[in-house]
Structure formats: structure tokens, C-alpha cells
Design a protein around this motif. Structure first.
Motif, mmCIF file in Angstrom:
data_model
loop_
_atom_site.group_PDB
_atom_site.id
_atom_site.type_symbol
_atom_site.label_atom_id
_atom_site.label_comp_id
_atom_site.label_asym_id
_atom_site.label_seq_id
_atom_site.Cartn_x
_atom_site.Cartn_y
_atom_site.Cartn_z
ATOM 1 N N ARG A 286 3.246 9.845 -9.988
ATOM 2 C CA ARG A 286 2.679 10.232 -11.280
ATOM 3 C C ARG A 286 1.515 11.534 -11.436
ATOM 4 N NH1 ARG A 286 2.642 6.354 -14.926
ATOM 5 N NH2 ARG A 286 0.730 6.774 -16.024
ATOM 6 N N HIS A 287 1.016 11.668 -10.172
ATOM 7 C CA HIS A 287 -0.055 12.584 -10.156
ATOM 8 C C HIS A 287 0.671 14.130 -10.347
ATOM 9 C CE1 HIS A 287 -3.601 15.159 -9.315
ATOM 10 N NE2 HIS A 287 -2.772 15.528 -8.443
ATOM 11 N N ALA A 288 2.043 14.114 -9.525
ATOM 12 C CA ALA A 288 2.874 15.366 -9.594
ATOM 13 C C ALA A 288 3.289 15.253 -11.048
ATOM 14 C CB ALA A 288 3.871 15.149 -8.576
ATOM 15 N N PHE A 289 3.703 14.541 -11.552
ATOM 16 C CA PHE A 289 4.303 14.723 -12.945
ATOM 17 C C PHE A 289 3.279 15.168 -14.061
ATOM 18 C CE2 PHE A 289 5.305 12.807 -17.248
ATOM 19 C CZ PHE A 289 6.570 13.656 -17.417
ATOM 20 N N ARG A 290 2.094 14.654 -13.692
ATOM 21 C CA ARG A 290 1.014 15.282 -14.730
ATOM 22 C C ARG A 290 0.888 16.512 -14.515
ATOM 23 N NH1 ARG A 290 -2.809 11.553 -13.026
ATOM 24 N NH2 ARG A 290 -1.807 9.830 -13.266
ATOM 25 N N LYS A 291 0.874 17.134 -13.450
ATOM 26 C CA LYS A 291 0.783 18.699 -13.208
ATOM 27 C C LYS A 291 2.117 19.318 -13.673
ATOM 28 C CE LYS A 291 -0.307 19.836 -8.961
ATOM 29 N NZ LYS A 291 -0.644 19.746 -7.596
ATOM 30 N N TRP A 292 3.194 18.798 -13.511
ATOM 31 C CA TRP A 292 4.516 19.452 -13.931
ATOM 32 C C TRP A 292 4.915 19.416 -15.254
ATOM 33 C CZ3 TRP A 292 9.839 16.719 -13.665
ATOM 34 C CH2 TRP A 292 10.787 17.526 -13.645
ATOM 35 N N LYS A 293 4.008 18.454 -16.156
ATOM 36 C CA LYS A 293 4.198 18.185 -17.436
ATOM 37 C C LYS A 293 4.054 19.378 -18.475
ATOM 38 C CE LYS A 293 2.866 15.121 -20.873
ATOM 39 N NZ LYS A 293 2.044 13.794 -21.228
ATOM 40 N N LYS A 294 2.994 20.182 -18.094
ATOM 41 C CA LYS A 294 2.421 21.214 -18.920
ATOM 42 C C LYS A 294 3.658 22.504 -18.943
ATOM 43 C CE LYS A 294 -0.192 23.770 -15.594
ATOM 44 N NZ LYS A 294 -0.047 22.859 -14.317
ATOM 45 N N ASP A 295 4.259 22.301 -18.045
ATOM 46 C CA ASP A 295 5.665 23.649 -17.939
ATOM 47 C C ASP A 295 6.558 23.233 -19.079
ATOM 48 O OD1 ASP A 295 4.272 24.503 -15.616
ATOM 49 O OD2 ASP A 295 5.740 23.313 -14.352
ATOM 50 N N PHE A 296 6.499 22.109 -19.786
ATOM 51 C CA PHE A 296 7.569 21.495 -20.558
ATOM 52 C C PHE A 296 7.064 21.796 -22.015
ATOM 53 C CE2 PHE A 296 9.140 19.326 -16.880
ATOM 54 C CZ PHE A 296 10.149 19.960 -16.905
ATOM 55 N N THR A 297 5.787 22.239 -22.328
ATOM 56 C CA THR A 297 5.044 22.422 -23.609
ATOM 57 C C THR A 297 5.769 23.113 -24.598
ATOM 58 O OG1 THR A 297 3.162 21.638 -22.654
ATOM 59 C CG2 THR A 297 2.998 22.690 -24.905
ATOM 60 N N TRP B 268 0.781 -1.132 0.047
ATOM 61 C CA TRP B 268 -0.203 -0.021 0.066
ATOM 62 C C TRP B 268 0.822 1.298 0.146
ATOM 63 C CZ3 TRP B 268 -4.197 1.610 -1.546
ATOM 64 C CH2 TRP B 268 -5.003 2.722 -1.099
ATOM 65 N N GLY B 269 1.884 1.277 0.890
ATOM 66 C CA GLY B 269 2.708 2.540 0.782
ATOM 67 C C GLY B 269 3.389 2.689 -0.519
ATOM 68 N N ASP B 270 3.824 1.502 -1.069
ATOM 69 C CA ASP B 270 4.587 1.775 -2.441
ATOM 70 C C ASP B 270 3.642 2.295 -3.449
ATOM 71 O OD1 ASP B 270 6.792 0.997 -1.303
ATOM 72 O OD2 ASP B 270 6.793 -1.192 -2.213
ATOM 73 N N PHE B 271 2.386 1.860 -3.500
ATOM 74 C CA PHE B 271 1.400 2.106 -4.347
ATOM 75 C C PHE B 271 0.891 3.564 -4.204
ATOM 76 C CE2 PHE B 271 -3.257 3.217 -5.129
ATOM 77 C CZ PHE B 271 -3.369 2.656 -6.484
ATOM 78 N N CYS B 272 0.860 4.087 -3.031
ATOM 79 C CA CYS B 272 0.558 5.460 -2.582
ATOM 80 C C CYS B 272 1.670 6.445 -3.138
ATOM 81 C CB CYS B 272 0.432 5.849 -1.342
ATOM 82 S SG CYS B 272 -1.240 5.047 -0.787
#
Length: 69
Positions: A18-29, A8-12
Motif C-alpha cells: 500500500r505504501h509503494a502504491f501511494r508513492k507510485w500513484k502520482k505518476d498517473f495523474t 505479522w508477515g502478511d500484515f507487513c
């Protein structure tokens, strides 16, 4: 898979990353667009416009002389 193994800890941690990367990804467009615009596409001498694996496994061309030159 992590959830099925009761990690469970690894899953979280993976979910949060992955959620943080999705939010960060738009900065590189803009950077990605600039890199793609400045990219040069050059042909390499000796490079053929066909896949050897496709020719061998799908087309059944087993000999070098059977290749489409």
C-alpha cells in the motif's frame, strides 16, 4: 484484520504494498486527467434519470406504473 489474526508477515507485506502504491500513484495523474478530458458522456436511449432501487425501497413505488416517467 491480518494483525488480529497474528499474521505479522502478511500484515507487513500488505503495508509495504500500500505504501509503494501511494508513492507510485502520482505518476498517473497526467494520464488520468487526459483520459477524463477525452471522455464522452452520451445518453443511452431508454435510460431513465432515476434509480429503480431508490424508487422501490425509499419512495415505496411497488408497481411499474408508479414510476416517474
Amino acid at each position: 484484520m491480518l494483525l488480529l489474526k497474528h499474521s505479522w508477515g502478511d500484515f507487513c507485506a500488505v503495508y509495504r504494498a500500500r505504501h509503494a502504491f501511494r508513492k507510485w500513484k502520482k505518476d498517473f495523474t497526467a494520464d488520468r486527467a487526459a483520459i477524463q478530458a477525452s471522455r464522452r458522456v452520451e445518453t443511452v436511449s431508454g435510460q431513465r434519470a432515476f434509480s429503480l432501487l431508490w424508487q422501490y425501497y425509499v419512495k415505496g413505488r411497488k408497481r411499474f406504473s408508479d414510476l416517474p416517467w
